[in-house]
Structures are given as structure tokens and as C-alpha cells.
Write a protein that holds these residues in place. Structure first.
Motif, PDB file in Angstrom:
ATOM      1  N   GLY A  53     -13.266  51.932  51.597  1.00 34.19           N
ATOM      2  CA  GLY A  53     -14.463  51.316  52.200  1.00 34.19           C
ATOM      3  C   GLY A  53     -14.743  51.910  53.572  1.00 34.19           C
ATOM      4  O   GLY A  53     -15.886  52.219  53.914  1.00 34.19           O
ATOM      5  N   ARG A  54     -13.682  52.082  54.358  1.00 32.16           N
ATOM      6  CA  ARG A  54     -13.846  52.652  55.702  1.00 32.16           C
ATOM      7  C   ARG A  54     -14.367  54.083  55.627  1.00 32.16           C
ATOM      8  O   ARG A  54     -15.223  54.485  56.412  1.00 32.16           O
ATOM      9  CB  ARG A  54     -12.504  52.621  56.466  1.00 32.16           C
ATOM     10  N   ILE A  55     -13.832  54.858  54.680  1.00 33.87           N
ATOM     11  CA  ILE A  55     -14.295  56.254  54.549  1.00 33.87           C
ATOM     12  C   ILE A  55     -15.785  56.245  54.218  1.00 33.87           C
ATOM     13  O   ILE A  55     -16.577  56.963  54.832  1.00 33.87           O
ATOM     14  CB  ILE A  55     -13.501  56.995  53.438  1.00 33.87           C
ATOM     15  N   ALA A  56     -16.150  55.400  53.267  1.00 35.03           N
ATOM     16  CA  ALA A  56     -17.557  55.330  52.854  1.00 35.03           C
ATOM     17  C   ALA A  56     -18.435  54.951  54.046  1.00 35.03           C
ATOM     18  O   ALA A  56     -19.528  55.495  54.225  1.00 35.03           O
ATOM     19  CB  ALA A  56     -17.712  54.323  51.720  1.00 35.03           C
ATOM     20  N   SER A  57     -17.941  54.028  54.890  1.00 31.13           N
ATOM     21  CA  SER A  57     -18.827  53.573  55.960  1.00 31.13           C
ATOM     22  C   SER A  57     -18.852  54.536  57.147  1.00 31.13           C
ATOM     23  O   SER A  57     -19.718  54.431  58.003  1.00 31.13           O
ATOM     24  CB  SER A  57     -18.488  52.149  56.397  1.00 31.13           C
TER      25      SER A  57
ATOM     26  N   THR B 253      -4.911  53.732  61.750  1.00 32.52           N
ATOM     27  CA  THR B 253      -3.658  53.581  60.998  1.00 32.52           C
ATOM     28  C   THR B 253      -3.622  52.281  60.206  1.00 32.52           C
ATOM     29  O   THR B 253      -3.930  51.215  60.740  1.00 32.52           O
ATOM     30  CB  THR B 253      -2.462  53.620  61.979  1.00 32.52           C
ATOM     31  N   TYR B 254      -3.224  52.366  58.960  1.00 37.75           N
ATOM     32  CA  TYR B 254      -3.071  51.192  58.080  1.00 37.75           C
ATOM     33  C   TYR B 254      -1.613  51.070  57.679  1.00 37.75           C
ATOM     34  O   TYR B 254      -0.889  52.058  57.664  1.00 37.75           O
ATOM     35  CB  TYR B 254      -3.954  51.356  56.834  1.00 37.75           C
ATOM     36  N   GLY B 255      -1.218  49.834  57.316  1.00 39.42           N
ATOM     37  CA  GLY B 255       0.106  49.655  56.729  1.00 39.42           C
ATOM     38  C   GLY B 255       1.184  49.330  57.731  1.00 39.42           C
ATOM     39  O   GLY B 255       0.918  48.702  58.762  1.00 39.42           O
TER      40      GLY B 255
ATOM     41  N   ARG C  78      -9.494  48.994  51.221  1.00 33.82           N
ATOM     42  CA  ARG C  78     -10.023  48.903  52.585  1.00 33.82           C
ATOM     43  C   ARG C  78     -10.289  50.291  53.156  1.00 33.82           C
ATOM     44  O   ARG C  78     -11.322  50.532  53.771  1.00 33.82           O
ATOM     45  CB  ARG C  78      -9.020  48.171  53.484  1.00 33.82           C
ATOM     46  N   VAL C  79      -9.359  51.211  52.926  1.00 35.48           N
ATOM     47  CA  VAL C  79      -9.537  52.563  53.455  1.00 35.48           C
ATOM     48  C   VAL C  79     -10.696  53.265  52.757  1.00 35.48           C
ATOM     49  O   VAL C  79     -11.519  53.912  53.415  1.00 35.48           O
ATOM     50  CB  VAL C  79      -8.238  53.386  53.318  1.00 35.48           C
TER      51      VAL C  79
END
Ligand code: 5AD
Ligand code: SF4
Length: 424
Positions: free
Chosen positions: A58-62, A7-9, A55-56
Motif C-alpha cells: 500500500g505504501r509503495i502504491a501511494s 522500516t517495518y517489522g 501495508r508495504v
């Protein structure tokens, strides 16, 4: 499927993750706390600033690499960014499922049919009646309204979350009672602007009075309040009701009247300070926290200094400091005189340094006093200590064990680290 949620935000997103957990569990899926066990990774996202979105992405990519060893693994994006970007997330970022903020009830169907994006706005959706799967054992976030009508000129929230709608008071009361009985005795009511809660003849102060009568809980807080809507009635209720904590989060955004006007905030700095004075008179120990932003288009050095001056004058207990981030389709994004990134960053640093000093003084001023701490969790640093909050929203640690979780403790403040009170 075994699903894992990141969760973000804001707290609203934490509450939405708890909501979607219930929806998926009721559909037969299983929540896991370890990403390695998951065959569905869900990112619950925030669009308020570009940085949060990046950031998200980036997270999806990683995490995509996991699909090579586990071809059945699915990645889903929900929340504000899902609402804003929709199908683009599938087309450009290899996401499998996208569910917008009003479409969580259909998320299980999306999984079942193994397809696509659902982002149709539904400005009536409140998810009322769904009991969130609260993550914490001691504290509960409870959504009382969704959406926002304010259209602050920098903010994307009204575009992605739609118009304000309040949840039925009787369901909120029932959920608060249920939480208290389960041991979640610290309640934070959530809404983009809780002051405009309205359900039948129940306004926000009245809702607070009703919740204050619930025996099973110890504490009530609420976020976020808008200074233009904060009523004398609310201040009165806060002063009178013993469970409402001496704390308010009241975003200032800027200390400059011209900027406040351009932000469409609908108040002046004089009005804001007037509320602060009224709050402090009615509730002498109240902690006031805020959001402040720098680098809004057209913010001159003088205007920025007005914000610093307001921060010095008001002496916030804590301030979340942000640098303005232009958001597509908002009014401010089209304003002339956008402030260069280097200046925004430099001003942000000054704000953060100033606030750190003020917060440190606020914590130090507590040394020697008696405080009431609600124990929220075990300390991360020591096996014999627990951590919690004072009524005025300060983080406190003291000796204790698992048994103390969810209880109130009286203690004396022995020292301060500048951001934590050490109590005994
Ligand atoms: N840029 C920077 N900060 C923003 N906020 C909202 N929109 C933006 C933006 N475009 C901040 C405000 C708000 C908090 C949740 O995020 O300060 O109160
Ligand atoms: Fe955004 Fe303003 Fe609504 Fe808060 S009140 S969510 S800052 S538009």
C-alpha cells in the motif's frame, strides 16, 4: 543519491536499516529524514504476517505518484519481503530495486548499474565489520547473530533469513564500546534466538559477561530468547551482572501443549512455567514480556482458553498479541482446520483485553517505588519532560531537559496511566 528509509517489522530490521545506511553513506549517498527530499525511497520490509506485507505494498502504491513530478525517483524494497518476493516486486509493483537480506553490500552496485533484483541467499553473510549508522542518540541495537534454525511451523523467518550464524565476539565488544563512548549507553543485543549464540568458545552467557565489563555503557538487554534454549547459566549471569536489566522477552506463543507441539516449539507449558519460576526466584524484580498467538490451525476453544489461562497464571508485564497469519510454504499453512478469520479476530480481542488489564496492574504496582530511569528522548507532550525506561522495561516520564539524555536518573513513581509511569 539522497535516500530515505522506512522500516517495518522487528528490531532486527531497524538494525538492518542502520547497516544499509552505513553501506550507502560509504558509497557516497546521503541519508535524509524527510521523504520529500529523497530521490531514493527504501522500504525495509517484514514478511512475518500478511498484514505487514500488505501495508508495504500500500505504501509503495501511494508513493509512486512522486515519480510523475520527479522521473529520477527510485523506489527500493529490501528485507524479508524483498527476499521472499524478489523480482515479482519489480514486475508487479513498479519497484526499481530489490535487495535481499544477504545482499546489502551489493546494493550500491545495484543503484550504480540502475538495475534489478539481487536476492541470492548467502548463509554465511554476517556483515561483520560494518559499523551501523545508529539512529538513536541514546540507545543502540546491536546484531549478534543472523538467521534461525528453529523452523517453528508458522514462521517464515528461517526461509527468508537462512541459517543461524553468530558474529565475532571481539567485533560485538568493540561496537558496544564504541556506542557507549558516543553516548549510546543502553544496548539491546539482537538475534532471532540469542540463546544459541556461539562463536569459538564463547556462548551467550559468556558474551554477556564480557559486555558487562564495558565501562562506557549503562545497560544491556537482549531479544529474542527461545524457551527451549534458555539455560540455567544464562539465568545465573542475568542475576550476577549489574548492567543486564531485569527484563526478558520470552515468547510463549501458546499455552496449549498440543498447539505448541504442532508449532514445533519444542517445549511444554510446564517447561515454560518452570523457567519463569526460576527467573523470578533468581531475579525477583524481573519483568517478563512475551509474544502470544491465537488462531493457529486446529486451535480449539479449549486450547485457546489454555493460552488465556497461562497468561493469567504467568502475569506477563507485556504481551505482543498476534493472530495467526498463514505464510506461503510454511508447514502450518498446509495444516487442515485453519481457523476462520472472524474467530481469530474475536480471540485476539480477548487476549488483548486480558493483557491490557494485567499490564495496567503491573504498572500500578510500581506506584510509590523508587526506580532507575535511563533517559532516552525528549517527551513528545511537554517541553520540560523527558522519557525513558525503568530497568524492568517500563516507559517512564519525568521532568528533565536535553541535558539529561543518555543519563540514569533515580525517581519515585507518582502515578501510572496504565502504560506509562509518571515519575518525580
Ligand atoms: N502469524 C502470526 N504471528 C506470527 N509470528 C511469527 N509468525 C507468525 C505468523 N505466521 C509472531 C510470533 C513471533 C513474532 C515475532 O511474530 O509470535 O514471536
Ligand atoms: Fe520464527 Fe521460531 Fe525462528 Fe522465532 S524461533 S524466528 S518464531 S522460526
Amino acid at each position: 543519491m539522497k535516500f530515505y528509509i522506512e522500516t517495518y517489522g522487528c528490531q532486527m530490521n531497524i538494525a538492518d536499516s542502520e547497516l544499509i545506511s552505513t553501506i550507502l553513506i560509504e558509497a557516497g549517498h546521503q541519508l535524509v529524514n524527510n521523504i520529500d527530499e529523497a530521490d531514493l525511497i527504501i522500504f525495509n520490509t517484514c514478511s512475518v504476517r500478511e498484514h505487514a506485507e500488505n501495508r508495504v505494498l500500500g505504501r509503495i502504491a501511494s508513493e509512486k505518484y512522486r515519480k510523475t513530478s520527479n522521473p529520477d525517483l527510485k523506489i527500493a524494497v529490501i528485507g524479508c519481503m524483498a527476499q521472499r518476493m524478489g523480482k515479482r516486486l519489480i514486475e508487479n509493483y513498479s519497484v526499481d530495486y530489490v535487495a535481499g537480506v544477504d545482499q546489502y553490500l551489493d546494493f550500491p552496485k545495484l543503484i550504480q548499474e540502475n538495475k534489478g533484483a539481487i536476492t541470492d541467499p548467502d548463509y554465511t553473510q554476517t556483515y561483520s565489520g560494518i559499523r551501523p549508522h545508529h539512529q538513536s542518540r541514546t540507545c543502540a541495537y546491536i546484531t549478534i547473530m543472523r538467521g534461525c534454525n528453529n523452523f517453528c511451523s508458522y514462521c517464515i523467518v528461517p526461509y527468508v533469513r537462512g541459517r543461524e550464524r553468530s558474529l565475532p565476539a571481539e567485533l560485538i565488544i568493540e561496537e558496544v564500546k564504541r556506542c557507549g563512548e558516543k553516548g549510546l549507553k543502553d544496548i539491546t543485543l539482537l538475534g532471532q534466538n540469542v540463546n544459541s549464540y556461539a562463536y569459538q568458545d564463547i556462548n551467550f552467557p559468556k558474551l554477556l559477561r564480557l559486555l558487562n565489563d564495558i565501562d562506557s555503557i549503562h545497560r544491556i538487554r537482549f531479544i529474542t530468547s527461545h524457551p527451549k534454549d534458555l539455560s540455567d547459566e544464562l539465568i545465573e549471569v542475568m542475576a550476577e551482572c549489574s548492567k543486564i536489566c531485569e527484563h526478558i522477552h520470552l515468547p510463549l506463543q501458546s499455552g496449549d501443549n498440543d498447539i505448541l507441539l504442532a508449532m514445533n516449539r519444542n517445549y511444554t507449558i510446564k517447561h515454560y512455567i518452570n523457567i519463569v519460576n526460576k527467573l523470578r526466584k533468581a531475579i525477583p524484580d524481573i519483568a517478563i514480556t512475551t509474544d502470544v498467538m491465537t488462531g493457529f490451525p486446529g486451535e480449539s476453544e479449549t486450547a485457546f482458553n489454555h493460552t488465556l489461562q497461562a497468561m493469567r497464571q504467568i502475569q506477563f508485564d507485556y504481551a505482543f498479541c498476534f493472530k495467526y497469519s498463514p505464510r506461503e510454504n510454511t508447514k502450518a499453512a498446509d495444516l487442515p482446520d485453519q481457523i476462520p478469520e472472524a474467530i481469530r479476530l474475536e480471540r485476539l480481542k480477548k487476549m488483548v483485553i486480558l493483557q491490557r488489564e494485567i499490564s495496567k496492574n503491573k504498572y500500578e504496582a510500581k506506584i510509590g517505588s523508587k526506580v532507575e530511569i535511563y533517559v532516552e528522548s525528549l517527551s513528545k507532550k511537554s517541553a520540560h519532560q523527558v522519557s525513558g525506561k525503568t530497568r524492568d522495561f517500563k516507559i517512564a516520564v519525568l521532568d528533565g531537559t536535553e541535558r539529561d539524555l543518555g543519563t540514569l536518573k533515580k525517581a519515585q513513581v507518582l502515578a501510572s496511566t496504565g502504560s506509562t509511569l509518571l515519575c518525580g
